[in-house]
Design an enzyme around this catalytic site. Structure first.
Site, PDB file in Angstrom:
ATOM      1  N   LYS A  85     -14.164  -6.798  -7.015  1.00  0.00           N
ATOM      2  CA  LYS A  85     -14.430  -7.024  -5.593  1.00  0.00           C
ATOM      3  C   LYS A  85     -15.936  -7.175  -5.424  1.00  0.00           C
ATOM      4  O   LYS A  85     -16.707  -6.356  -5.940  1.00  0.00           O
ATOM      5  CB  LYS A  85     -13.934  -5.849  -4.742  1.00  0.00           C
ATOM      6  CG  LYS A  85     -12.423  -5.670  -4.730  1.00  0.00           C
ATOM      7  CD  LYS A  85     -12.037  -4.464  -3.885  1.00  0.00           C
ATOM      8  CE  LYS A  85     -10.529  -4.268  -3.838  1.00  0.00           C
ATOM      9  NZ  LYS A  85     -10.142  -3.029  -3.124  1.00  0.00           N
ATOM     10  N   LYS A 108       0.846  -1.183   0.000  1.00  0.00           N
ATOM     11  CA  LYS A 108       0.000   0.000   0.000  1.00  0.00           C
ATOM     12  C   LYS A 108       0.885   1.238   0.000  1.00  0.00           C
ATOM     13  O   LYS A 108       1.718   1.437   0.891  1.00  0.00           O
ATOM     14  CB  LYS A 108      -0.902   0.007   1.235  1.00  0.00           C
ATOM     15  CG  LYS A 108      -1.974  -1.071   1.232  1.00  0.00           C
ATOM     16  CD  LYS A 108      -3.066  -0.770   0.226  1.00  0.00           C
ATOM     17  CE  LYS A 108      -4.241  -1.720   0.381  1.00  0.00           C
ATOM     18  NZ  LYS A 108      -5.342  -1.406  -0.549  1.00  0.00           N
TER      19      LYS A 108
END
Length: 320
Positions: free
Chosen positions: A239, A143
């Site tokens: 997702k 990230k």
């Protein structure tokens, strides 16, 4: 009967992205009981998309008790609420018929899929240490999403010299920052970058060279998103909390592949119950990122199995 319950699961450690940090996974668990049979599903309402636990619970509670999966697709928009109900209805049908969900959906029996393991945003020193702790994992997803990410990239590569690295900027870079970083991403062996620019500011991706694949996450929700990705992205991240469930996720996968995109299957930070249907979508895709349970200090009973082969399909005791 449809019931919805808010639950929290502690994370193994604080998880940070460019938009903030969390120490627990807050989820909604949906149960549908019909004819003495119960099916269940899980969703993670996401503030980035204007969702809260309360607003999504209200969506779910407003549905007719006997709603069918086909009716659900029009009754709720793509999002977390529809996801939990859709997955619960798939599970209900599987339990009522004694068949597995993949049989009901006309899919091949699923196999384990190698998954990313995510390192959250931190100082370069801490990210290097985290990378070293997980250097045996085949794919590390890091990230990023700040103006000073170069040191973090170098640190992770130093900590895990053999792992494949994918980068998720969570809309955190400007066009200038991404252009400056791109050559270094290549130099450090990064295999893919996910959502480098904010939604609505990603048009420049069509105008510059994309020396490594760029994946749409926040820019890709369901099949209606695909036309806007053309020419800007090479890959679509599916997702279930964005597509609104397994039904649309499977349709989006087929449509994305037909349109020439590679596919990534990702997740919010949730339990094995949320990942279970996504394992079916992840079969054969370019990148699987279903590590949510690996980030938890506590999980559901009959949790998904993770080993060197990857994330395994769910048992009947868990889902589907």
């Amino acid at each position: 009967m449809i019931s919805v319950t808010a639950e929290s699961f502690r994370l193994a450690e604080v998880f940070t992205i460019s938009r903030g940090s969390r120490s627990e996974a807050k989820v909604l668990t949906v149960r549908i009981m019909r004819g003495g049979v119960s099916g269940w599903g899980e969703c993670v309402p996401y503030a980035r998309y204007g969702e809260t636990l309360e607003s999504v619970a209200a969506q779910i509670e407003g549905l007719p008790e006997g709603i069918a999966r086909a009716e659900l697709q029009a009754a709720l928009p793509a999002g977390a609420g529809r996801n939990a109900i859709d997955c619960a209805l798939w599970d209900l049908e599987a339990k009522a018929t004694g068949r597995r969900v993949w049989e009901l959906a006309g899919l091949q029996a699923p196999r384990p899929e190698v998954t990313c393991f995510t390192l959250s945003l931190d100082t370069p020193e801490k990210m290097r240490a985290a990378a070293a702790r997980h250097a045996q994992r085949p794919i590390l997803k890091i990230k990023l999403g700040t103006p000073d990410d170069m040191a973090r990239l170098e640190a992770v590569r130093a900590g895990a010299p053999k792992s494949t690295i994918v980068v998720d900027a969570n809309e955190g870079w400007s066009a200038e920052t991404y252009t400056e970083l791109a050559p270094h991403l290549l130099r450090l062996g990064v295999a893919m970058v996910e959502q480098p620019l904010p939604v609505g500011e990603d048009g420049m991706l069509a105008e510059i060279a994309r020396p490594l694949p760029v994946c749409a996450d926040e820019s890709c929700h369901d099949r209606a998103s695909l036309p806007s990705l053309a020419g800007k992205y090479d890959m679509a991240n599916i997702k279930l909390d964005k597509t609104g469930g397994l039904t649309e996720a499977l349709a989006l996968k087929d449509a994305a592949l037909a349109a020439g995109f590679e596919v990534m299957v990702g997740c919010m930070v949730g339990t094995s119950l949320a990942m279970a249907p996504a394992v079916l979508v992840a079969q054969g895709v370019a990148v699987t990122d279903l590590d949510g349970p690996l980030l938890l200090a506590e999980d559901r009973a009959h949790a998904l199995q993770f080993d060197a082969a990857g994330v395994h399909p769910p048992s009947r005791d868990l889902w589907g």
